[in-house]
Design a protein around this motif. Sequence first.
Motif, PDB file in Angstrom:
ATOM      1  N   TRP A   1      39.386 -22.048 -80.825  1.00 47.21           N
ATOM      2  CA  TRP A   1      38.095 -21.961 -79.753  1.00 47.21           C
ATOM      3  C   TRP A   1      37.498 -22.307 -80.802  1.00 47.21           C
ATOM      4  CZ3 TRP A   1      37.504 -19.750 -74.545  1.00 47.21           C
ATOM      5  CH2 TRP A   1      38.920 -19.927 -73.385  1.00 47.21           C
ATOM      6  N   GLY A   2      37.155 -22.113 -82.120  1.00 46.44           N
ATOM      7  CA  GLY A   2      36.364 -21.543 -82.610  1.00 46.44           C
ATOM      8  C   GLY A   2      34.771 -21.050 -83.015  1.00 46.44           C
ATOM      9  N   VAL A   3      35.594 -20.270 -82.445  1.00 47.23           N
ATOM     10  CA  VAL A   3      34.688 -18.443 -82.375  1.00 47.23           C
ATOM     11  C   VAL A   3      35.438 -17.344 -83.467  1.00 47.23           C
ATOM     12  CG1 VAL A   3      33.325 -16.810 -80.479  1.00 47.23           C
ATOM     13  CG2 VAL A   3      33.771 -19.549 -80.197  1.00 47.23           C
ATOM     14  N   LYS A   4      34.988 -16.253 -83.783  1.00 49.99           N
ATOM     15  CA  LYS A   4      35.634 -15.264 -84.633  1.00 49.99           C
ATOM     16  C   LYS A   4      34.440 -14.460 -84.554  1.00 49.99           C
ATOM     17  CE  LYS A   4      38.901 -17.462 -87.565  1.00 49.99           C
ATOM     18  NZ  LYS A   4      39.863 -17.158 -88.580  1.00 49.99           N
ATOM     19  N   MET A   5      35.060 -13.301 -84.595  1.00 52.85           N
ATOM     20  CA  MET A   5      34.594 -11.913 -84.714  1.00 52.85           C
ATOM     21  C   MET A   5      34.635 -10.761 -85.743  1.00 52.85           C
ATOM     22  SD  MET A   5      34.686  -8.448 -82.106  1.00 52.85           S
ATOM     23  CE  MET A   5      33.490  -9.153 -80.865  1.00 52.85           C
ATOM     24  N   GLN A   6      33.743 -10.435 -86.761  1.00 49.80           N
ATOM     25  CA  GLN A   6      34.031  -9.228 -87.477  1.00 49.80           C
ATOM     26  C   GLN A   6      33.100  -8.200 -87.855  1.00 49.80           C
ATOM     27  OE1 GLN A   6      36.380 -10.642 -90.745  1.00 49.80           O
ATOM     28  NE2 GLN A   6      35.802  -7.625 -91.088  1.00 49.80           N
ATOM     29  N   PRO A   7      33.426  -6.972 -87.816  1.00 48.10           N
ATOM     30  CA  PRO A   7      32.512  -5.823 -88.402  1.00 48.10           C
ATOM     31  C   PRO A   7      32.193  -6.023 -89.503  1.00 48.10           C
ATOM     32  CG  PRO A   7      34.643  -5.446 -87.149  1.00 48.10           C
ATOM     33  CD  PRO A   7      35.505  -6.759 -87.434  1.00 48.10           C
ATOM     34  N   LEU A   8      31.092  -5.541 -89.295  1.00 49.53           N
ATOM     35  CA  LEU A   8      30.495  -6.083 -90.755  1.00 49.53           C
ATOM     36  C   LEU A   8      30.280  -4.512 -91.872  1.00 49.53           C
ATOM     37  CD1 LEU A   8      27.904  -8.758 -90.510  1.00 49.53           C
ATOM     38  CD2 LEU A   8      30.163  -8.756 -91.772  1.00 49.53           C
ATOM     39  N   GLU A   9      29.816  -3.249 -90.835  1.00 50.62           N
ATOM     40  CA  GLU A   9      29.586  -2.390 -91.420  1.00 50.62           C
ATOM     41  C   GLU A   9      29.719  -0.698 -90.028  1.00 50.62           C
ATOM     42  OE1 GLU A   9      25.803   0.142 -93.607  1.00 50.62           O
ATOM     43  OE2 GLU A   9      25.427  -1.473 -91.613  1.00 50.62           O
ATOM     44  N   PHE A  10      30.470   0.152 -90.530  1.00 48.02           N
ATOM     45  CA  PHE A  10      31.144   1.620 -89.198  1.00 48.02           C
ATOM     46  C   PHE A  10      29.447   1.464 -90.380  1.00 48.02           C
ATOM     47  CE2 PHE A  10      33.976  -0.795 -89.137  1.00 48.02           C
ATOM     48  CZ  PHE A  10      34.980  -0.997 -88.395  1.00 48.02           C
ATOM     49  N   GLY A  11      28.896   2.774 -89.289  1.00 46.59           N
ATOM     50  CA  GLY A  11      28.282   4.025 -89.585  1.00 46.59           C
ATOM     51  C   GLY A  11      28.064   5.079 -88.635  1.00 46.59           C
ATOM     52  N   ARG A  12      27.979   5.821 -88.919  1.00 44.13           N
ATOM     53  CA  ARG A  12      28.660   7.323 -87.797  1.00 44.13           C
ATOM     54  C   ARG A  12      28.902   7.006 -87.010  1.00 44.13           C
ATOM     55  NH1 ARG A  12      25.931  12.910 -89.747  1.00 44.13           N
ATOM     56  NH2 ARG A  12      24.055  12.293 -89.605  1.00 44.13           N
ATOM     57  N   GLU A  13      27.587   6.360 -85.887  1.00 37.90           N
ATOM     58  CA  GLU A  13      28.327   5.974 -85.056  1.00 37.90           C
ATOM     59  C   GLU A  13      28.041   4.674 -83.597  1.00 37.90           C
ATOM     60  OE1 GLU A  13      25.018   8.654 -82.713  1.00 37.90           O
ATOM     61  OE2 GLU A  13      25.897  10.338 -83.418  1.00 37.90           O
ATOM     62  N   ARG A  14      27.550   4.021 -84.767  1.00 36.47           N
ATOM     63  CA  ARG A  14      27.027   2.013 -84.708  1.00 36.47           C
ATOM     64  C   ARG A  14      27.754   1.321 -85.574  1.00 36.47           C
ATOM     65  NH1 ARG A  14      23.521   2.287 -80.476  1.00 36.47           N
ATOM     66  NH2 ARG A  14      23.479  -0.125 -80.898  1.00 36.47           N
ATOM     67  N   ALA A  15      28.268   0.445 -84.879  1.00 28.32           N
ATOM     68  CA  ALA A  15      29.267  -1.030 -85.930  1.00 28.32           C
ATOM     69  C   ALA A  15      28.417  -2.040 -86.010  1.00 28.32           C
ATOM     70  CB  ALA A  15      30.478  -0.877 -85.562  1.00 28.32           C
ATOM     71  N   LEU A  16      28.153  -2.519 -86.876  1.00 25.19           N
ATOM     72  CA  LEU A  16      27.248  -3.797 -87.407  1.00 25.19           C
ATOM     73  C   LEU A  16      28.195  -4.838 -86.627  1.00 25.19           C
ATOM     74  CD1 LEU A  16      24.744  -5.159 -87.032  1.00 25.19           C
ATOM     75  CD2 LEU A  16      25.481  -5.148 -90.315  1.00 25.19           C
TER      76      LEU A  16
END
Length: 185
Positions: free
Chosen positions: A47-62
């Motif tokens: 559909w033209g939309v993607k998701m990518q985790p960029l960083e994983f901290g201890r409890e939070r992800a970007l």
Amino acid sequence: MSEDLIIKHCSPTLAGLKTANLFSCVYTDKAELKRYAERFNERFGAWGVKMQPLEFGRERALIYVYRPTKLKKDLSDFQSRDILSSFGYKRFELTECIETLKSRINRCKAFPHEIGLFLGYPPEDVRGFILHKGNCCKCCGCWKVYGNEEKALREFAKYKKCSDIYYSKWLSGTSFTKLIVKKSA
């Protein structure tokens, strides 16, 4: 990850108005979050939309939600490439640029300011932010504006209106799938 969180932070991208959005979320299982992104991409990539985790901290992800076609166009701009080159980007294939950005996020002490290019911000505003170290901008909204203030203010208003409408529709029971605009053929 909840669809609610994606709608709150990524409506302009889901609507096809913006290249990308970025947000952080709490996670407990890194592998599960990566699987969620893979399922999202399998479901909505066509559909033209993607998701990518960029960083994983201890409890939070970007988390980065983007429109590859728009991003490819944005990064092909000569001003964008000049900025990226100055930060060590060697090749301009989409996946390589995202991988370089991920690497810079994880190894740089300060947040890499070229990320504005990955979010669809005008190159002149990204360059202005870098040169002025975030000071002396004409106005501030979704980003700090150093170039065309009138155009940026219109974009800010459009993104806010979209986010308000999308979240209202979501709360009224519209499904997540119906809130994603499919890319045009």
